[in-house]
Motif scaffolding. Structure first.
Motif, PDB file in Angstrom:
ATOM      1  N   ALA A  19       0.835  -1.205   0.000  1.00 38.77           N
ATOM      2  CA  ALA A  19       0.000   0.000   0.000  1.00 38.77           C
ATOM      3  C   ALA A  19       0.866   1.250   0.000  1.00 38.77           C
ATOM      4  CB  ALA A  19      -0.931  -0.002   1.207  1.00 38.77           C
ATOM      5  N   SER A  20       1.959   1.234   0.743  1.00 33.09           N
ATOM      6  CA  SER A  20       2.860   2.391   0.791  1.00 33.09           C
ATOM      7  C   SER A  20       3.426   2.694  -0.588  1.00 33.09           C
ATOM      8  CB  SER A  20       4.010   2.122   1.775  1.00 33.09           C
ATOM      9  OG  SER A  20       3.538   2.003   3.094  1.00 33.09           O
ATOM     10  N   MET A  21       3.862   1.660  -1.281  1.00 35.95           N
ATOM     11  CA  MET A  21       4.418   1.855  -2.619  1.00 35.95           C
ATOM     12  C   MET A  21       3.345   2.375  -3.571  1.00 35.95           C
ATOM     13  SD  MET A  21       7.290   1.589  -4.163  1.00 35.95           S
ATOM     14  CE  MET A  21       7.843   1.736  -5.860  1.00 35.95           C
ATOM     15  N   SER A  22       2.144   1.847  -3.449  1.00 29.51           N
ATOM     16  CA  SER A  22       1.060   2.254  -4.342  1.00 29.51           C
ATOM     17  C   SER A  22       0.632   3.693  -4.081  1.00 29.51           C
ATOM     18  CB  SER A  22      -0.132   1.308  -4.180  1.00 29.51           C
ATOM     19  OG  SER A  22       0.218  -0.010  -4.566  1.00 29.51           O
ATOM     20  N   ILE A  23       0.530   4.062  -2.826  1.00 31.78           N
ATOM     21  CA  ILE A  23       0.167   5.439  -2.485  1.00 31.78           C
ATOM     22  C   ILE A  23       1.258   6.397  -2.945  1.00 31.78           C
ATOM     23  CG2 ILE A  23      -0.206   7.033  -0.555  1.00 31.78           C
ATOM     24  CD1 ILE A  23      -1.548   4.625   0.911  1.00 31.78           C
ATOM     25  N   ALA A  24       2.512   5.990  -2.791  1.00 30.52           N
ATOM     26  CA  ALA A  24       3.624   6.814  -3.285  1.00 30.52           C
ATOM     27  C   ALA A  24       3.515   7.011  -4.792  1.00 30.52           C
ATOM     28  CB  ALA A  24       4.958   6.171  -2.930  1.00 30.52           C
ATOM     29  N   GLY A  25       3.096   5.968  -5.507  1.00 36.90           N
ATOM     30  CA  GLY A  25       2.898   6.095  -6.949  1.00 36.90           C
ATOM     31  C   GLY A  25       1.807   7.090  -7.291  1.00 36.90           C
ATOM     32  N   GLU A  26       0.734   7.091  -6.515  1.00 33.51           N
ATOM     33  CA  GLU A  26      -0.344   8.061  -6.730  1.00 33.51           C
ATOM     34  C   GLU A  26       0.168   9.489  -6.522  1.00 33.51           C
ATOM     35  OE1 GLU A  26      -3.933   5.101  -5.122  1.00 33.51           O
ATOM     36  OE2 GLU A  26      -3.258   6.792  -3.905  1.00 33.51           O
ATOM     37  N   ASP A  27       0.911   9.693  -5.434  1.00 33.56           N
ATOM     38  CA  ASP A  27       1.441  11.031  -5.142  1.00 33.56           C
ATOM     39  C   ASP A  27       2.420  11.487  -6.217  1.00 33.56           C
ATOM     40  OD1 ASP A  27      -0.038  11.185  -2.861  1.00 33.56           O
ATOM     41  OD2 ASP A  27       1.615  10.745  -1.485  1.00 33.56           O
ATOM     42  N   ALA A  28       3.300  10.550  -6.637  1.00 36.31           N
ATOM     43  CA  ALA A  28       4.303  10.901  -7.643  1.00 36.31           C
ATOM     44  C   ALA A  28       3.644  11.273  -8.964  1.00 36.31           C
ATOM     45  CB  ALA A  28       5.272   9.734  -7.840  1.00 36.31           C
ATOM     46  N   PHE A  29       2.580  10.551  -9.333  1.00 36.35           N
ATOM     47  CA  PHE A  29       1.897  10.883 -10.579  1.00 36.35           C
ATOM     48  C   PHE A  29       1.230  12.251 -10.499  1.00 36.35           C
ATOM     49  CE2 PHE A  29      -1.811  11.037 -13.336  1.00 36.35           C
ATOM     50  CZ  PHE A  29      -1.208  10.800 -14.561  1.00 36.35           C
ATOM     51  N   GLU A  30       0.625  12.532  -9.364  1.00 34.91           N
ATOM     52  CA  GLU A  30      -0.061  13.810  -9.199  1.00 34.91           C
ATOM     53  C   GLU A  30       0.901  14.990  -9.383  1.00 34.91           C
ATOM     54  OE1 GLU A  30      -2.582  16.297  -5.792  1.00 34.91           O
ATOM     55  OE2 GLU A  30      -2.192  14.146  -5.521  1.00 34.91           O
ATOM     56  N   LYS A  31       2.123  14.832  -8.890  1.00 34.41           N
ATOM     57  CA  LYS A  31       3.079  15.943  -8.937  1.00 34.41           C
ATOM     58  C   LYS A  31       3.953  15.948 -10.183  1.00 34.41           C
ATOM     59  CE  LYS A  31       3.348  16.785  -4.002  1.00 34.41           C
ATOM     60  NZ  LYS A  31       4.225  17.042  -2.838  1.00 34.41           N
ATOM     61  N   TYR A  32       4.277  14.730 -10.687  1.00 30.57           N
ATOM     62  CA  TYR A  32       5.288  14.661 -11.744  1.00 30.57           C
ATOM     63  C   TYR A  32       4.856  13.885 -12.979  1.00 30.57           C
ATOM     64  CZ  TYR A  32       8.192  15.958  -7.733  1.00 30.57           C
ATOM     65  OH  TYR A  32       8.709  16.582  -6.631  1.00 30.57           O
TER      66      TYR A  32
END
Length: 272
Positions: A226-239
């Motif tokens: 879940a941590s990796m997946s949430i990080a992917g969501e955040d990274a996509f939103e910003k970058y």
């Protein structure tokens, strides 16, 4: 009693407090990313794969991660020796059977490791876990094949978990995790994660960090993935609109900012 989400959130808090040492015998294509991901989530990585020291390094670690990404005969011996040492000392072992089903060497090694080492958490894509489970698998290099995606992931995870006596995480668009008795599905993530080399290896690395911080390995696997997946969501939103290079670095940024409160708010989970 806490549910999986609550337990995963607490485990991340404990992880950041206790900084578990995670020994990785891993993929040299992604070793730097794995180390940085473990650091970002709050653990301490060490990468040692020479047979002369691997058992000693495992003995002082909180968890061992074995990754078949770039396989060779030298590291196979180190993987098995380290795995056996971890078993003797009660140290959790995370096994990522990268590319299982793709070549004879990978197939033989995956079987050898699962036969000779007691695995705590097995993490892989549908094709890799299908091979471990004895189903027909058509692994596409180190990626899951489209035909294998039609396999019943939940039944597969339960079957392999019961056979190996471990927690099994089948990662994909929907992540399925089972210890043979409890099964959960996770719905976080973003498709762009599949466009960056090493996200699976990073997931296995941080799974080692979570496993080194607690004894419930289903919670550890769920929290890490879940941590990796949430990080992917955040990274996509910003970058995400910039490109995969910036997205790649954004994953590490997001992991470094993640905390238990974020897990509680954002982890999308179906518990059974």
């Amino acid at each position: 009693m806490n549910g999986i989400k609550e337990s995963a959130a607490k485990l991340l808090t404990d992880l950041r407090k206790n900084v578990p040492l995670v020994h990785n015998i891993t993929n040299y294509v992604t070793v730097n990313d794995v180390a940085n991901a473990i650091l970002a989530i709050g653990g301490s990585p060490i990468m040692a794969d020479d047979i002369g020291e691997t058992e000693d390094i495992t003995a002082i670690s909180s968890a061992l991660v074995i990754n078949m990404g770039t396989l060779n005969e030298r590291t196979i011996a180190s993987m098995i020796a380290s795995g056996k040492k971890a078993n003797v000392l009660g140290i959790p072992v995370v096994f990522d059977p990268v590319g299982a089903g793709a070549s004879r060497l990978r197939n033989e090694t995956a079987m050898k490791i699962t036969e000779q080492v007691k695995i705590s958490i097995l993490r892989g894509n549908m094709s890799e876990i299908s091979f471990i489970g004895g189903l027909e698998a058509s692994t596409k290099g180190v990626d899951a094949s489209e035909s294998d995606s039609r396999n019943d992931g939940e039944a597969l995870a339960v079957k392999v978990a019961q056979r190996l006596g471990c927690t099994v995480a089948v990662t994909g668009a929907v992540d399925i995790i089972s210890d043979g008795k409890r099964t959960v599905k996770l719905y976080n993530g973003h498709p762009m994660l599949s466009k960056v080399t090493g996200t699976g290896c990073m997931s296995s690395g941080i799974t080692g960090a979570f496993a080194g911080a607690g004894k419930d390995y289903l919670v550890a696997a769920a929290g890490a993935i879940a941590s990796m997946s949430i990080a992917g969501e955040d990274a996509f939103e910003k970058y995400g609109n910039i490109g995969t290079g910036s997205f790649h670095m954004g994953i590490i940024d997001a992991l470094s900012r993640l905390d238990g409160e974020a897990i509680m708010k954002r982890m999308k989970i179906d518990e059974k």
